[in-house]
Design a protein around this motif. Structure first.
Motif, short mmCIF file in Angstrom:
data_model
loop_
_atom_site.label_atom_id
_atom_site.label_comp_id
_atom_site.label_asym_id
_atom_site.label_seq_id
_atom_site.Cartn_x
_atom_site.Cartn_y
_atom_site.Cartn_z
N PHE A 55 -71.42 27.92 -62.16
CA PHE A 55 -72.59 28.41 -62.10
C PHE A 55 -72.49 30.13 -62.24
O PHE A 55 -71.99 30.92 -61.12
N ARG A 56 -72.51 30.87 -63.35
CA ARG A 56 -72.30 32.11 -63.55
C ARG A 56 -73.23 33.02 -62.99
O ARG A 56 -74.37 33.28 -63.88
N THR A 57 -73.25 33.33 -61.82
CA THR A 57 -74.40 33.92 -61.32
C THR A 57 -74.68 35.40 -61.74
O THR A 57 -75.99 35.74 -61.78
N VAL A 91 -70.76 27.46 -57.21
CA VAL A 91 -71.21 28.92 -57.66
C VAL A 91 -70.03 29.71 -57.62
O VAL A 91 -69.29 29.84 -56.84
N ARG A 92 -70.26 30.67 -58.96
CA ARG A 92 -69.02 31.89 -58.91
C ARG A 92 -69.93 33.06 -58.49
O ARG A 92 -70.84 33.44 -58.88
N SER A 93 -69.28 33.66 -57.62
CA SER A 93 -69.49 34.92 -56.99
C SER A 93 -69.64 35.94 -58.25
O SER A 93 -68.86 35.78 -59.46
N ASP A 99 -67.21 41.91 -70.57
CA ASP A 99 -68.30 41.68 -71.35
C ASP A 99 -69.47 41.16 -70.57
O ASP A 99 -70.51 40.72 -71.30
N LYS A 100 -69.79 41.24 -69.15
CA LYS A 100 -70.78 40.76 -68.65
C LYS A 100 -71.37 42.15 -67.79
O LYS A 100 -71.20 42.04 -66.46
N PRO A 101 -71.75 43.18 -68.46
CA PRO A 101 -72.26 44.35 -67.50
C PRO A 101 -73.38 44.16 -66.74
O PRO A 101 -74.61 43.62 -67.24
N ILE A 183 -58.60 30.75 -61.90
CA ILE A 183 -57.23 31.05 -62.21
C ILE A 183 -57.23 31.53 -63.64
O ILE A 183 -57.59 30.45 -64.63
N GLU A 184 -57.71 32.75 -63.89
CA GLU A 184 -57.70 33.44 -65.22
C GLU A 184 -56.94 34.49 -65.57
O GLU A 184 -57.07 35.12 -66.54
N VAL A 185 -56.31 34.83 -64.44
CA VAL A 185 -55.32 35.87 -64.69
C VAL A 185 -53.93 35.11 -64.43
O VAL A 185 -53.71 34.32 -63.72
N ILE A 204 -59.55 26.56 -63.49
CA ILE A 204 -59.18 27.38 -64.48
C ILE A 204 -59.93 28.02 -65.36
O ILE A 204 -60.67 27.03 -66.11
N GLY A 205 -60.10 29.15 -65.84
CA GLY A 205 -61.04 29.80 -66.65
C GLY A 205 -60.11 29.99 -67.96
O GLY A 205 -59.63 31.04 -68.06
N THR A 206 -60.21 29.25 -68.94
CA THR A 206 -59.49 29.47 -70.02
C THR A 206 -59.72 30.31 -70.91
O THR A 206 -58.85 31.00 -71.77
N ASN A 207 -61.09 30.91 -70.93
CA ASN A 207 -61.44 32.09 -71.91
C ASN A 207 -60.70 33.31 -71.56
O ASN A 207 -59.99 33.78 -72.23
N ASP A 208 -60.90 33.65 -70.04
CA ASP A 208 -59.90 34.87 -69.59
C ASP A 208 -58.31 34.80 -69.73
O ASP A 208 -57.64 35.30 -69.87
N LEU A 209 -58.05 33.46 -69.22
CA LEU A 209 -56.65 33.40 -69.29
C LEU A 209 -55.97 33.33 -70.47
O LEU A 209 -54.79 33.92 -70.58
N ASP A 217 -57.98 40.54 -76.98
CA ASP A 217 -59.46 40.74 -76.73
C ASP A 217 -60.32 39.23 -77.04
O ASP A 217 -60.09 38.75 -78.27
N ARG A 218 -60.78 38.59 -76.26
CA ARG A 218 -61.38 37.41 -76.41
C ARG A 218 -62.91 37.73 -77.33
O ARG A 218 -63.33 36.73 -77.85
N MET A 219 -63.27 39.12 -77.49
CA MET A 219 -64.30 39.26 -78.25
C MET A 219 -63.78 39.65 -79.87
O MET A 219 -64.87 39.87 -80.53
N VAL A 254 -60.94 22.87 -64.69
CA VAL A 254 -60.97 23.90 -65.90
C VAL A 254 -62.41 24.19 -66.22
O VAL A 254 -63.21 23.27 -66.33
N CYS A 255 -62.91 25.38 -66.40
CA CYS A 255 -64.19 25.75 -66.75
C CYS A 255 -64.57 26.64 -67.89
O CYS A 255 -65.42 27.33 -68.01
N GLY A 256 -63.37 26.80 -68.57
CA GLY A 256 -63.56 27.52 -69.75
C GLY A 256 -63.81 26.66 -71.10
O GLY A 256 -63.96 25.42 -70.99
C1 PEP Z 1 -63.29 31.93 -68.34
O1 PEP Z 1 -62.92 32.91 -68.38
O2 PEP Z 1 -62.85 30.86 -68.86
C2 PEP Z 1 -64.67 31.57 -67.55
C3 PEP Z 1 -64.92 30.27 -67.34
O3 PEP Z 1 -65.34 32.46 -67.28
P1 PEP Z 1 -66.16 33.49 -68.38
O4 PEP Z 1 -66.16 32.86 -69.52
O5 PEP Z 1 -67.74 33.42 -67.53
O6 PEP Z 1 -65.51 34.86 -68.20
#
Ligand code: PEP
Ligand code: MG
Length: 324
Positions: A55-57, A91-93, A99-101, A183-185, A204-209, A217-219, A254-256
């Motif tokens: 849950f991306r608060t 729930v994620r703090s 990318d999420k200001p 785990i994304e760093v 594990i957040g695979t987007n940032d990992l 840059d993921r963008m 894993v949540c990416g």
């Molecule tokens: C991720 O980094 O993989 C992740 C799930 O978080 P967010 O995409 O919200 O940064």
């Protein structure tokens, strides 16, 4: 014609698939949904999702100019929690920054916001911001009467050190909340043996990992070939995290976006991931793919991907194994 018939068959298999997810030989993988508000949670509750894995608060507050009060936040969180009254919600703090200001939490004018004061780092200089959010989550849980049949887990984004994990876990424990970390760093994956003893679970957040492992840059559309979760370097960090999870008896999810790719989901299961959380529209496709395979085949696919030279090769090898 054969391809059309085949894709029709696959669409039917996906439409008919019913959870909970398991491989053909009964290895369970929990499939959860990523949501950002009550509406997304409502949509997810109409799918085969067994709960909410992310849950991306921060997404609730992208247009808020000021920090909502504890009571106001609790109402927002309840809208998500109440859609899954009998299942797990993670729930994620606040993951403010980059990318999420979020106006009330993001540091202005950083040179490199993706490497800056984002996620849990924001709370180092402003701990009350985090504790008010944890109070609001605890309040929502209490007012809804959620119990161990509907576990509410809380995790911190952008954890890089064991000390950060310990600090966050302490704040959660004071409020009776189950604590975890994303785990994304890459440092967090490498230090999993030191981080996990402080926590009940990791995700594990695979987007940032992927972004931080590949230094890409993921963008950036030009760098999409690097920000590909099939990169074996990323998979090796996931493998290491799963090994430490098994050793320390810590649940690894894993949540990416990687969790939404049916073939990669099989690789992740083969590496030992216990739960996969993705956009709820992807869940049936992943569940149907897992149900067609034995766990051993997932392990073989994982080995092939880990040992591939690059992302393209990994994808091709796994395709050859899973869809001969
Ligand atoms: C991720 O980094 O993989 C992740 C799930 O978080 P967010 O995409 O919200 O940064
Ligand atoms: Mg992230």
């Amino acid at each position: 014609v054969a391809a059309v018939a085949e894709s029709k068959l696959l669409a039917e298999r996906i439409a008919q698939w019913r959870g909970p997810a398991e491989t053909k030989d009964g290895h369970r993988v929990q499939l959860l949904a990523n949501v950002q508000d009550g509406n997304a949670a409502r949509i997810a509750s109409d799918t085969q999702a067994e709960g909410i894995g992310l849950f991306r608060t921060e997404m609730c507050f992208l247009s808020a100019l000021e920090e909502p009060s504890v009571d106001e936040q609790a109402e927002v969180y309840k809208k998500v929690l109440e859609r899954f009254p009998n299942s797990k919600v993670v729930v994620r703090s606040l993951d403010a920054g980059s990318d999420k200001p979020v106006a009330f939490a993001t540091m202005a004018d950083e040179m490199n916001p993706a490497l800056g004061v984002r996620g849990l780092r924001v709370a180092r200089a402003n701990e009350p911001l985090l504790t008010r959010q944890l109070d609001a989550i605890a309040k929502a849980v209490k007012e809804l009467g959620r119990d161990e049949n509907a576990p509410t887990w809380v995790m911190a984004p952008m954890v890089a050190t064991a000390r950060e994990a310990k600090w966050f876990a302490g704040l959660c424990a004071e409020r009776g909340l189950v604590a975890g970390a994303m785990i994304e760093v890459p440092a967090a994956a490498l230090m999993a043996d030191k981080i996990m003893p402080h926590l009940d679970f990791v995700s594990i957040g695979t987007n940032d990992l992927t972004q931080y492992t590949m230094a890409a840059d993921r963008m950036s559309p030009q760098l999409a070939y690097l920000t590909d979760p099939w990169q074996p370097a990323v998979l090796r960090l996931i493998q290491h995290t799963c090994e430490e999870g098994k050793r320390t008896n810590t649940a690894v999810g894993v949540c990416g976006e990687a969790a939404a790719d049916p073939l990669l989901a099989c690789v992740l299961a083969g590496l030992g991931v216990n739960s996969l959380s993705s956009a709820s529209t992807a869940i049936a496709g992943v569940g149907a793919q897992l149900s067609a395979l034995d766990f051993d085949t997932c392990v073989k696919a994982a080995e092939a991907a880990i040992n591939a030279e690059g992302a393209t090769e990994a994808r091709q090898k796994v395709r050859d194994i899973l869809q001969p």
